[in-house]
Design a protein around this motif. Structure first.
Motif, PDB file in Angstrom:
ATOM      1  N   HIS A  20       0.820  -1.210   0.000  1.00  0.00           N
ATOM      2  CA  HIS A  20       0.000   0.000   0.000  1.00  0.00           C
ATOM      3  C   HIS A  20       0.856   1.264   0.000  1.00  0.00           C
ATOM      4  O   HIS A  20       0.508   2.251  -0.659  1.00  0.00           O
ATOM      5  N   GLU A  24       0.963   4.082  -2.993  1.00  0.00           N
ATOM      6  CA  GLU A  24       0.895   5.538  -2.797  1.00  0.00           C
ATOM      7  C   GLU A  24       1.994   6.248  -3.563  1.00  0.00           C
ATOM      8  O   GLU A  24       1.766   7.303  -4.165  1.00  0.00           O
ATOM      9  N   HIS A 288     -10.574  -2.809   0.544  1.00  0.00           N
ATOM     10  CA  HIS A 288      -9.491  -2.335   1.402  1.00  0.00           C
ATOM     11  C   HIS A 288      -8.224  -3.168   1.255  1.00  0.00           C
ATOM     12  O   HIS A 288      -7.106  -2.637   1.342  1.00  0.00           O
ATOM     13  N   GLN A 289      -8.382  -4.465   1.046  1.00  0.00           N
ATOM     14  CA  GLN A 289      -7.238  -5.375   0.926  1.00  0.00           C
ATOM     15  C   GLN A 289      -7.503  -6.330  -0.231  1.00  0.00           C
ATOM     16  O   GLN A 289      -7.917  -7.475  -0.032  1.00  0.00           O
ATOM     17  N   ALA A 293      -3.037  -8.357  -5.185  1.00  0.00           N
ATOM     18  CA  ALA A 293      -2.688  -6.937  -5.212  1.00  0.00           C
ATOM     19  C   ALA A 293      -2.483  -6.429  -6.632  1.00  0.00           C
ATOM     20  O   ALA A 293      -2.963  -5.354  -6.993  1.00  0.00           O
ATOM     21  N   ALA A 323      -4.994  -3.587  -5.704  1.00  0.00           N
ATOM     22  CA  ALA A 323      -4.921  -3.076  -4.330  1.00  0.00           C
ATOM     23  C   ALA A 323      -4.849  -1.556  -4.328  1.00  0.00           C
ATOM     24  O   ALA A 323      -5.485  -0.891  -3.503  1.00  0.00           O
ATOM     25  N   ALA A 324      -4.090  -0.996  -5.257  1.00  0.00           N
ATOM     26  CA  ALA A 324      -3.986   0.460  -5.358  1.00  0.00           C
ATOM     27  C   ALA A 324      -5.314   1.073  -5.781  1.00  0.00           C
ATOM     28  O   ALA A 324      -5.746   2.095  -5.237  1.00  0.00           O
ATOM     29  N   ARG A 327      -7.979   1.639  -3.135  1.00  0.00           N
ATOM     30  CA  ARG A 327      -7.769   2.751  -2.193  1.00  0.00           C
ATOM     31  C   ARG A 327      -7.559   4.084  -2.926  1.00  0.00           C
ATOM     32  O   ARG A 327      -6.941   5.001  -2.378  1.00  0.00           O
ATOM     33  N   ASP A 337      -7.822   4.730   2.891  1.00  0.00           N
ATOM     34  CA  ASP A 337      -6.973   3.734   3.555  1.00  0.00           C
ATOM     35  C   ASP A 337      -7.644   3.119   4.780  1.00  0.00           C
ATOM     36  O   ASP A 337      -7.106   2.166   5.348  1.00  0.00           O
ATOM     37  N   ASN A 400      -1.812 -10.887  -1.846  1.00  0.00           N
ATOM     38  CA  ASN A 400      -1.873  -9.996  -0.694  1.00  0.00           C
ATOM     39  C   ASN A 400      -2.506 -10.719   0.489  1.00  0.00           C
ATOM     40  O   ASN A 400      -3.728 -10.815   0.611  1.00  0.00           O
TER      41      ASN A 400
END
Length: 411
Positions: A20, A24, A288-289, A293, A323-324, A327, A337, A400
């Motif tokens: 995560h 970012e 969220h998860q 990923a 995953a990105a 979020r 997040d 993930n």
């Protein structure tokens, strides 16, 4: 290639130490950014949710490396690459256009909503057995909930569906699948795992030909032998796909849902008191998860203008960063997040989208819908047996999940 094409692309951490935080850093550079995969392979990482949604439905985006990945066609990436099992095999996962529709059509009828719902009684039995065995292993001591609950349920479900009844075969398949997902491992490990799982599955197919059963493996073999346009290699690769992808996402979904609820007791109370549904827990966990990923790879069939001066050139490779995307603050706000089961909009792409949307998505959701409430009902005093900050991630930028999820079942 636009302002996101840096001279020195960001190198993806193969250990997945903090996917995560890495997401970012990529997102700060733009919705699509040139990055480098293990082995120095350059690709576009697409982490903006809307950009990714568009690409997943764009007919100008392929999954066939043999036809559309320039670096593969030129021989710059070969079968020795540690991510070869993700890009070089020929099955539904890597097919494009008519080939994809043909292969998906052979198995899609087995994963309809009606057929999936009919599996519920058997899933409930598998969950009850797992709960009994979990209590037997724990005997009042901390126990790894990933190993003894999150893992066996999806594996037993998918192996039953495909008629893999032999315990030794299941364990051999598990070792191979683990090698595919462990992207930080020695590249020889993944390279050796691929022919090994092929050998295992060819043995399974030979046995099923002699003694067919009421399972999806036997059905696929019958379709192949009955004259369907399914080659023997495609048959092996299709079984490999389902036996690996068919459980990994669900294991990680259960793992993260349990960890999130144990670290957010107020939200667990909302579920227990009926103020929030288990479906809401499942969707927020997926957002969220994301259980997977990032997935290698897709390819631009022709130049694609993403706006903001970003152009994917024909033959470029694309890494879908689920995953990105889950979020993305442009979609989910400043608190993207934060795990929040009361979040009104839990929109995500974590089980895919478009033509390659995960066939097993309804099954994964059903397994979680049975397994999660059953666990918390049987063990209302369930607690983590480790500091949440010490839960180590799997050594993968693809899968993930946690390496272990130590818990105490309660008094």
């Amino acid at each position: 290639m636009g302002h996101a094409a840096a001279d020195r692309p960001l190198v993806i951490d193969p250990t997945g130490r903090d996917i995560h935080a890495e997401a970012e850093r990529i997102r700060a550079l733009g919705p699509a950014v040139r990055v480098e995969l293990p082995g120095g392979v350059p690709v576009w990482a697409v982490c903006g949710q809307e950009q990714l949604r568009l690409l997943l439905t764009d007919p100008r985006v392929s999954k066939d490396a043999h036809r559309h990945w320039a670096a593969w066609i030129r021989g710059e990436v070969t079968a020795e690459w540690q991510l070869f099992p993700w890009v070089g095999v020929r099955n539904m996962f890597t097919a494009y256009g008519p080939d994809h529709r043909r292969l998906r059509g052979l198995v899609s009828s087995a994963f309809t909503a009606r057929r999936t719902a009919a599996l519920r009684p058997r899933i409930e039995e598998i969950v009850e057995v797992a709960l009994d065995e979990l209590a037997g292993v724990a005997r009042g001591n901390p126990v790894d909930l990933r190993e003894y609950y999150a893992y066996p349920i999806p594996v037993n479900v998918i192996c039953e569906l495909f008629g893999v009844t032999d315990a030794d075969t299941r364990e051999q398949v598990r070792r191979c699948v683990d090698a595919f997902f462990r992207t930080a491992a020695d590249r020889r490990e993944a390279a050796e795992a691929y022919p090994r799982i092929q050998g295992i599955l060819r043995g399974l197919i030979a046995g099923k030909r002699e003694h067919p059963g009421d399972d999806l493996s036997s059905a696929l073999i019958a379709a192949r032998d009955g004259g369907s346009r399914l080659s023997e290699d495609e048959l092996v690769a299709t079984l490999s796909l389902f036996l690996s992808a068919g459980h990994e996402s669900t294991v990680n979904l259960l793992d993260h849902a349990i960890a999130a609820l144990l670290t957010h007791p107020g939200q667990l109370d909302l579920v227990r008191t009926g103020q929030v549904t288990w479906e809401a827990v499942i969707e927020e966990t997926l957002r969220h998860q994301a259980p997977v990923a990032s997935i290698p790879l897709r390819y631009a069939v022709e130049d694609i203008d993403l706006g903001d001066g970003i152009t994917l050139r024909a033959g470029d490779a694309i890494l879908a960063c689920y995953a990105a995307a889950g979020r993305d603050p442009l979609v989910h706000g400043h608190d993207a997040d934060r795990f929040d089961v009361t979040r009104p909009a839990k929109d995500h792409l974590s089980l895919g989208h478009g033509a390659h949307h995960c066939l097993g998505a309804p099954l994964a959701r059903l397994e979680a819908l049975v397994a999660l409430p059953a666990l918390f009902a049987r063990h209302p005093g369930l607690t983590l047996a480790a500091d949440p900050g010490t839960l180590a991630p799997m050594e993968s930028f693809i899968s993930n999940g946690h390496r272990t999820l130590p818990v105490r079942l309660g008094p």
